[in-house]
Design a protein around this motif. Sequence first.
Motif, PDB file in Angstrom:
ATOM      1  N   LEU A  35      41.440  17.456 -51.972  1.00 37.57           N
ATOM      2  CA  LEU A  35      42.312  18.249 -51.097  1.00 37.57           C
ATOM      3  C   LEU A  35      42.427  19.696 -51.566  1.00 37.57           C
ATOM      4  N   GLY A  36      41.671  20.071 -52.579  1.00 31.17           N
ATOM      5  CA  GLY A  36      41.809  21.402 -53.151  1.00 31.17           C
ATOM      6  C   GLY A  36      42.629  21.352 -54.424  1.00 31.17           C
ATOM      7  N   ARG A  37      43.299  22.433 -54.721  1.00 37.61           N
ATOM      8  CA  ARG A  37      44.062  22.535 -55.960  1.00 37.61           C
ATOM      9  C   ARG A  37      45.470  21.967 -55.749  1.00 37.61           C
ATOM     10  N   ILE A  38      45.810  20.969 -56.532  1.00 40.14           N
ATOM     11  CA  ILE A  38      47.090  20.275 -56.429  1.00 40.14           C
ATOM     12  C   ILE A  38      47.943  20.626 -57.641  1.00 40.14           C
ATOM     13  N   GLY A  39      49.166  21.093 -57.401  1.00 33.91           N
ATOM     14  CA  GLY A  39      50.049  21.507 -58.476  1.00 33.91           C
ATOM     15  C   GLY A  39      51.009  20.412 -58.911  1.00 33.91           C
ATOM     16  N   THR A  40      51.427  20.501 -60.164  1.00 33.96           N
ATOM     17  CA  THR A  40      52.463  19.639 -60.724  1.00 33.96           C
ATOM     18  C   THR A  40      53.489  20.518 -61.423  1.00 33.96           C
ATOM     19  N   LEU A  41      54.737  20.421 -61.020  1.00 34.65           N
ATOM     20  CA  LEU A  41      55.804  21.114 -61.729  1.00 34.65           C
ATOM     21  C   LEU A  41      56.162  20.299 -62.957  1.00 34.65           C
ATOM     22  N   ARG A  42      56.167  20.940 -64.108  1.00 39.20           N
ATOM     23  CA  ARG A  42      56.488  20.257 -65.360  1.00 39.20           C
ATOM     24  C   ARG A  42      57.609  20.997 -66.092  1.00 39.20           C
TER      25      ARG A  42
END
Length: 210
Positions: A35-42
Amino acid sequence: IYVYTAPVVADLNLDGDPGKLQPSVVLTTWEQTALGRIGTLRVFDGRTCKEQMRLGGADAADDSDRPAYGTQWAIGDLDGDVPSGGHPEIVGLHRTTGPDDKVALNLYALGVDTSGANPALKRLWYGRTCGAGGDVPVNFSSNLANFGPGLWDVDDDGKPEVVIDQMVFGADGCLRNPVSDFFYLGHGVMSAVADADLDGKPDLVRFDRV
């Protein structure tokens, strides 16, 4: 291992003791997927670097809480509960649903929920137009953007507004001025608010004008 955001340090009061300073480090990591670049908030413990909370990521069920892969975060007390032992809120950009990195973004705010065994992040609102016809999320730019919001009290009412380029959202997520889709800026711009002309009123300082 992919980090395009600047870390933000704040005491989120995860220990429930507002008198004890326990800073956390907030940032986004991302990974390349179909799906492209997937972010994760950490969120990491500032002393030990142990992960305290996370939200989004490729293993999330859907895009409802995933951050944009390069969003910059702002942290502040949107609801005014920090003096009484509450938690600051985290504000950034949310990736909408789509097949690639061209999907639109919208603003969202996250709160800290400490009612369970472990603290967790929960979505409070999406940035939206509010009116009699219902709430409509404001979409702009694309998942390739690397900018983010800032928090300032622009109307001197004691409550912060969320400013992202030329758009001003209230602490409740409602847009206060017309929509400004600044996709033409590509990766985007980090704006600043300050009393640049010393007239006692805040000014929006952009890359091309005040």
